[in-house]
Design a protein around this motif. Sequence first.
Motif, PDB file in Angstrom:
ATOM      1  N   ARG A  31       1.142  -1.363  -0.030  1.00 18.59           N
ATOM      2  CA  ARG A  31      -0.172  -0.028   0.169  1.00 18.59           C
ATOM      3  C   ARG A  31       0.902   1.334  -0.041  1.00 18.59           C
ATOM      4  O   ARG A  31       0.642   1.937  -0.895  1.00 18.59           O
ATOM      5  CB  ARG A  31      -0.828  -0.057   1.209  1.00 18.59           C
ATOM      6  CG  ARG A  31      -1.888   1.301   1.360  1.00 18.59           C
ATOM      7  CD  ARG A  31      -3.060   1.101   2.193  1.00 18.59           C
ATOM      8  NE  ARG A  31      -3.826   2.239   2.073  1.00 18.59           N
ATOM      9  CZ  ARG A  31      -4.793   2.247   1.250  1.00 18.59           C
ATOM     10  NH1 ARG A  31      -4.956   1.500   0.295  1.00 18.59           N
ATOM     11  NH2 ARG A  31      -5.544   3.300   0.929  1.00 18.59           N
ATOM     12  N   LEU A  32       1.881   1.264   0.907  1.00 14.93           N
ATOM     13  CA  LEU A  32       2.776   2.308   0.946  1.00 14.93           C
ATOM     14  C   LEU A  32       3.380   2.578  -0.427  1.00 14.93           C
ATOM     15  O   LEU A  32       3.845   3.691  -1.066  1.00 14.93           O
ATOM     16  CB  LEU A  32       3.983   2.196   2.026  1.00 14.93           C
ATOM     17  CG  LEU A  32       3.327   2.222   3.469  1.00 14.93           C
ATOM     18  CD1 LEU A  32       4.239   1.866   4.484  1.00 14.93           C
ATOM     19  CD2 LEU A  32       2.852   3.773   3.609  1.00 14.93           C
ATOM     20  N   GLU A  35       1.102   4.300  -2.830  1.00 10.16           N
ATOM     21  CA  GLU A  35       0.886   5.616  -2.564  1.00 10.16           C
ATOM     22  C   GLU A  35       2.310   6.305  -3.138  1.00 10.16           C
ATOM     23  O   GLU A  35       2.212   7.286  -3.611  1.00 10.16           O
ATOM     24  CB  GLU A  35       0.727   6.049  -0.947  1.00 10.16           C
ATOM     25  CG  GLU A  35      -0.435   5.489  -0.592  1.00 10.16           C
ATOM     26  CD  GLU A  35      -0.615   5.545   1.079  1.00 10.16           C
ATOM     27  OE1 GLU A  35       0.290   5.666   1.827  1.00 10.16           O
ATOM     28  OE2 GLU A  35      -1.660   4.798   1.359  1.00 10.16           O
ATOM     29  N   TRP A  36       3.428   5.652  -2.880  1.00 14.90           N
ATOM     30  CA  TRP A  36       4.648   6.410  -3.374  1.00 14.90           C
ATOM     31  C   TRP A  36       4.659   6.538  -5.219  1.00 14.90           C
ATOM     32  O   TRP A  36       4.824   7.728  -5.639  1.00 14.90           O
ATOM     33  CB  TRP A  36       5.936   5.362  -3.175  1.00 14.90           C
ATOM     34  CG  TRP A  36       6.994   5.689  -3.655  1.00 14.90           C
ATOM     35  CD1 TRP A  36       7.998   6.959  -3.389  1.00 14.90           C
ATOM     36  CD2 TRP A  36       7.715   5.027  -4.906  1.00 14.90           C
ATOM     37  NE1 TRP A  36       8.945   6.825  -4.357  1.00 14.90           N
ATOM     38  CE2 TRP A  36       9.177   5.845  -5.199  1.00 14.90           C
ATOM     39  CE3 TRP A  36       7.447   4.034  -5.430  1.00 14.90           C
ATOM     40  CZ2 TRP A  36       9.734   5.159  -6.218  1.00 14.90           C
ATOM     41  CZ3 TRP A  36       8.061   3.533  -6.640  1.00 14.90           C
ATOM     42  CH2 TRP A  36       9.343   3.983  -6.931  1.00 14.90           C
ATOM     43  N   ALA A  37       4.368   5.368  -5.510  1.00 12.30           N
ATOM     44  CA  ALA A  37       4.108   5.354  -7.074  1.00 12.30           C
ATOM     45  C   ALA A  37       3.097   6.495  -7.473  1.00 12.30           C
ATOM     46  O   ALA A  37       3.116   7.202  -8.522  1.00 12.30           O
ATOM     47  CB  ALA A  37       3.813   4.172  -7.851  1.00 12.30           C
ATOM     48  N   ALA A  52      -3.353   2.284  -4.659  1.00 12.66           N
ATOM     49  CA  ALA A  52      -2.769   1.815  -3.629  1.00 12.66           C
ATOM     50  C   ALA A  52      -3.313   0.216  -3.153  1.00 12.66           C
ATOM     51  O   ALA A  52      -2.624  -0.737  -3.442  1.00 12.66           O
ATOM     52  CB  ALA A  52      -2.665   2.505  -2.302  1.00 12.66           C
ATOM     53  N   LYS A  53      -4.739   0.202  -3.611  1.00  7.51           N
ATOM     54  CA  LYS A  53      -5.356  -0.997  -3.421  1.00  7.51           C
ATOM     55  C   LYS A  53      -4.971  -1.747  -4.557  1.00  7.51           C
ATOM     56  O   LYS A  53      -4.844  -3.314  -4.349  1.00  7.51           O
ATOM     57  CB  LYS A  53      -6.871  -0.596  -3.301  1.00  7.51           C
ATOM     58  CG  LYS A  53      -7.231  -0.122  -1.963  1.00  7.51           C
ATOM     59  CD  LYS A  53      -8.806   0.069  -2.076  1.00  7.51           C
ATOM     60  CE  LYS A  53      -9.123   0.849  -0.604  1.00  7.51           C
ATOM     61  NZ  LYS A  53     -10.503   1.248  -0.652  1.00  7.51           N
ATOM     62  N   LYS A  95       9.973   0.913   1.961  1.00  2.00           N
ATOM     63  CA  LYS A  95       8.613   0.871   2.276  1.00  2.00           C
ATOM     64  C   LYS A  95       8.141  -0.508   3.260  1.00  2.00           C
ATOM     65  O   LYS A  95       7.644  -0.268   3.962  1.00  2.00           O
ATOM     66  CB  LYS A  95       7.684   0.829   1.083  1.00  2.00           C
ATOM     67  CG  LYS A  95       7.663   2.074   0.366  1.00  2.00           C
ATOM     68  CD  LYS A  95       7.379   3.219   1.268  1.00  2.00           C
ATOM     69  CE  LYS A  95       7.766   4.475   0.124  1.00  2.00           C
ATOM     70  NZ  LYS A  95       7.700   5.529   0.912  1.00  2.00           N
ATOM     71  N   ALA A  96       9.237  -1.627   2.885  1.00  2.00           N
ATOM     72  CA  ALA A  96       9.045  -2.759   4.030  1.00  2.00           C
ATOM     73  C   ALA A  96       9.509  -2.375   5.324  1.00  2.00           C
ATOM     74  O   ALA A  96       8.915  -2.431   6.321  1.00  2.00           O
ATOM     75  CB  ALA A  96       9.847  -3.891   3.390  1.00  2.00           C
TER      76      ALA A  96
END
Length: 107
Positions: A31-32, A35-37, A52-53, A95-96
């Motif tokens: 999801r993060l 959102e970044w992309a 994001a979904k 993001k991990a």
Amino acid sequence: MTAFEDREKAFENKFAKDQELAFRIAARRNRLLGEWAASLMGLTSEETDAYAKSVVQADFEEAGDEDVVRKLLGDLVSAGIDMDEGRIRQALDDKAVEARRQFMQQG
């Protein structure tokens, strides 16, 4: 129950709990990443949420991260963003770490 059976049950419960946590962290990471992309593509907040979904869903296509990397690379390049697989993999790692940190702060 014997002590051995109790211990076996405890290990099984811990394994199940660890697997669930790993799944939740991976979903949060994806999801993060989505959102970044989305921010790179200049999407609106509604579009960002939907995108994001879709990144989270993409991870169910095959084992590992290749499905997510492939989706992001294709989407970003299609949007005219100068992107390569290395930058996506670095963002995936970043993001991990962020996802794990968020879960540790919750608990």
